[in-house]
Design an enzyme around this catalytic site. Sequence first.
Site, short mmCIF file in Angstrom:
data_model
loop_
_atom_site.label_atom_id
_atom_site.label_comp_id
_atom_site.label_asym_id
_atom_site.label_seq_id
_atom_site.Cartn_x
_atom_site.Cartn_y
_atom_site.Cartn_z
N HIS A 126 4.49 12.28 62.56
CA HIS A 126 4.64 13.07 63.79
C HIS A 126 3.27 13.70 64.08
O HIS A 126 3.09 14.91 63.94
CB HIS A 126 5.72 14.12 63.60
CG HIS A 126 6.27 14.71 64.87
ND1 HIS A 126 5.79 14.38 66.13
CD2 HIS A 126 7.26 15.63 65.07
CE1 HIS A 126 6.47 15.07 67.05
NE2 HIS A 126 7.36 15.82 66.44
N GLN A 129 2.73 16.76 66.46
CA GLN A 129 3.23 17.98 65.81
C GLN A 129 2.16 18.55 64.88
O GLN A 129 1.93 19.76 64.85
CB GLN A 129 4.50 17.66 65.03
CG GLN A 129 5.10 18.86 64.31
CD GLN A 129 5.73 19.86 65.27
OE1 GLN A 129 6.52 19.50 66.12
NE2 GLN A 129 5.37 21.13 65.13
N ASP A 215 11.36 21.70 57.29
CA ASP A 215 11.93 20.89 58.37
C ASP A 215 13.38 20.59 57.97
O ASP A 215 13.80 20.85 56.83
CB ASP A 215 11.11 19.59 58.52
CG ASP A 215 11.57 18.71 59.69
OD1 ASP A 215 12.31 19.20 60.58
OD2 ASP A 215 11.20 17.51 59.71
N1 CP Z 1 9.35 19.39 66.99
C1 CP Z 1 9.81 18.43 67.83
O1 CP Z 1 9.28 17.31 67.90
O2 CP Z 1 10.89 18.80 68.58
P1 CP Z 1 11.77 17.83 69.50
O3 CP Z 1 12.44 16.84 68.60
O4 CP Z 1 12.72 18.73 70.21
O5 CP Z 1 10.83 17.11 70.45
N1 NVA Z 2 12.11 15.20 60.73
C1 NVA Z 2 12.75 15.45 62.01
C2 NVA Z 2 11.77 16.04 62.94
C3 NVA Z 2 12.27 16.33 64.33
C4 NVA Z 2 11.20 16.92 65.22
C5 NVA Z 2 13.35 14.17 62.54
O1 NVA Z 2 12.73 13.11 62.38
O2 NVA Z 2 14.44 14.20 63.09
#
Ligand code: CP
Ligand code: NVA
Length: 296
Positions: A126, A129, A215
């Site tokens: 990500h 992020q 998370d």
């Molecule tokens: N942190 C994040 O990516 O949030 P969303 O899944 O709401 O986009």
């Molecule tokens: N680890 C989580 C992050 C969401 C922003 C997912 O992949 O669902």
Amino acid sequence: MSFLSIADTTTADLTRMLELGTAVKSDPSGYRTALVGRSIGLFFQKQSLRTWVSCDVAAIQLGIHPIAIRNEQTGLGVRETPEDVGRVLERYLDLLAMRVFDHNDLTNIDAVTDMPLVNLLSDLEHPCQAVADLLTLAEHRPIEGSRVAYLGDGNNVCHSLILGVVKAGGAVTVATPSGYEPDPAVVEAARAHGDVVLTDDPHEAVTGADVVYTDVWASMGQEEEAALRRRHFARFQVDDRIMAAAGPDAIFMHCLPAHRGEEVTDAVMESGQSRVFDQAENRLHAFKAVLLHLLG
Ligand code: CP
Ligand code: NVA
């Protein structure tokens, strides 16, 4: 140039994005026409709140026309191959940003297109992020010399965080239950840049840490494992005892959405140490930085 992972991002590019993020945050009106006339696609194969809205607003505030592309309409990999979707979209768009389940879809599209491609969350990373996380950390204290303690699942968010923190000069301790460690290839890549400690002891992990980060225990697509994971991860909840072990100067971070009462308590979310909503705001500034870096 694409932005699919922090693993593939040089320290110089990461530093540039952090500088741009700080600059756009302090002077939003100075960039209102920076990328006027461009069009970008925002594709989502799974749910989103922050990424969807912050990327849309970031684009508009830079003069870009953003187009939301819903997977229900496009059927990535079902109606046509991901590569064909990418090859069509590059005829219309200046940049495509995608949230997908399988990171290979991103690398496969990137291999057959010239348009910049951005990862808005895959099973592996990500990266947008992580840029927001580093901006948030830098607002608390210099990243260089900081130690981030990550508690919970060694997932996509954890991977980008580890790589980003060490590339920016910090160190990371990751506390997971056995079997939920981050990808060994990510850990090995990160250790080329800085200190990464793995442990299964959450108290040891947070002792001396400047940031406590967590998370969700079950990511999108892992809903069926949620009950099992709640049992495996119970010891890793960030609560007042964990924050007390970290000390009063430590901040709490979470990419959100949070499952209050699972990976973090209400009390920690609402405490003075929590930076989660500043962090969410920084997704906006971070995505502007990504766009300016790739299209500017
Ligand atoms: N942190 C994040 O990516 O949030 P969303 O899944 O709401 O986009
Ligand atoms: N680890 C989580 C992050 C969401 C922003 C997912 O992949 O669902």
